[in-house]
Structures are given as structure tokens and as C-alpha cells.
Design a protein around this motif. Sequence first.
Motif, short mmCIF file in Angstrom:
data_model
loop_
_atom_site.label_atom_id
_atom_site.label_comp_id
_atom_site.label_asym_id
_atom_site.label_seq_id
_atom_site.Cartn_x
_atom_site.Cartn_y
_atom_site.Cartn_z
N ASP A 193 47.69 77.86 46.62
CA ASP A 193 48.16 76.65 47.32
C ASP A 193 49.38 76.96 48.18
O ASP A 193 49.48 76.48 49.32
CB ASP A 193 48.50 75.54 46.32
CG ASP A 193 47.26 74.91 45.70
OD1 ASP A 193 46.14 75.09 46.25
OD2 ASP A 193 47.41 74.23 44.66
N VAL A 247 49.55 76.67 52.31
CA VAL A 247 50.57 75.90 53.02
C VAL A 247 51.30 76.79 54.03
O VAL A 247 51.52 76.40 55.18
CB VAL A 247 51.57 75.27 52.03
CG1 VAL A 247 52.79 74.71 52.74
CG2 VAL A 247 50.89 74.16 51.24
N SER A 298 49.04 77.49 57.14
CA SER A 298 48.38 76.36 57.80
C SER A 298 48.88 76.15 59.23
O SER A 298 50.00 76.54 59.59
CB SER A 298 48.61 75.07 57.01
OG SER A 298 49.94 74.63 57.16
N HIS A 301 49.72 73.40 60.49
CA HIS A 301 50.84 72.46 60.43
C HIS A 301 52.16 73.19 60.21
O HIS A 301 53.16 72.87 60.84
CB HIS A 301 50.60 71.42 59.32
CG HIS A 301 51.71 70.44 59.17
ND1 HIS A 301 51.94 69.45 60.09
CD2 HIS A 301 52.66 70.32 58.22
CE1 HIS A 301 53.00 68.75 59.71
NE2 HIS A 301 53.44 69.27 58.57
N THR A 302 52.16 74.16 59.33
CA THR A 302 53.39 74.91 59.03
C THR A 302 53.78 75.81 60.19
O THR A 302 54.95 75.84 60.60
CB THR A 302 53.22 75.75 57.75
OG1 THR A 302 52.91 74.88 56.67
CG2 THR A 302 54.47 76.54 57.44
#
Length: 155
Positions: A117, A121, A124, A126-127
Motif C-alpha cells: 500500500d 501511494v 501513484s 496523484h503523488t
Amino acid sequence: MDRKSISDVIENYLKSILGNDEQIEIRRSEIANHFDVVPSQINYVIKTRFTLQNGYLVQSKRGGGGYIRIERVKLLDDVDVLDMLIDAIGSSISENDAFDVIKTLYREKVISRREGDLMLVALSKHTLDMNDHNAENKLRARLLVAFLNRLRYES
């Protein structure tokens, strides 16, 4: 009703043949005839669903006695496989391909769910959130290779 594509059906069929075995050898034309599809459909399924990122090594021999060998690989049992995975990542990797690598690491119990996980993250869209898609994929590859190298030396 959940309709599966022919690619999904072929993938599931090949995985069922593989079962608990480490490897299978198939003839592309026989599988194509079985599903009444063109042989290139079999190539597509193997090329997209049975990748090193997904935990498979594929070898083929062309010609009259040709075959396609699909082998399930255990990542930490063989450091060479991690090296091949790092080579396959190269200098750039998409978010989807990176996520496939992480799913394989988790499935093979190389990493815990929590570690997976955290990796998801970190890698990703988004990151990373860069306006340059190519730069984002390059950064993602560098991060993933760093994760894999760390895993390799921990074992």
C-alpha cells in the motif's frame, strides 16, 4: 451479467492449465483452434497478461516443433529474476505496470500488504503529480527500482 472478453477467458484457461505447476508448454495454434481465434490473439494474451511484472517468464521457440513456455517465477528464490524485473522496468514505467509489479510482489509474499500500500501511494499519479507524463514515468521507474534493490539486499 458480468461478460468476460475472449482475452480474459484465454488467460483464465492458461492459468487453469498451469494450476500448481511451475511451468507449462503450449502450442499457440492449438490454443487458437480451441478458442476459434487467430493465433495473434494468443500472442496478445501472453504478451499482456503473462509478463515478468505479473510473475511470469515466457519463452518461445518458433518453427514446426515450436512451443510457448509459460513459467511462474518466485521472486526472492532467484535474485536473477529481480534483476530481470529491474531490467524490464528500464528507465520508465507506467502507473499500471508499476502497480502490476507491486501486486506480484504482494502475491508472492515478498512484501506485506502495508508495504504494498505504501509503495502504491508513493508511485501513484496523484503523488508524483508532474505535468510531464514522461518525467513522471521516469521518476516512478527510479523509485520502483530503488524499492526492488532494497528488497533484494534484505533477503
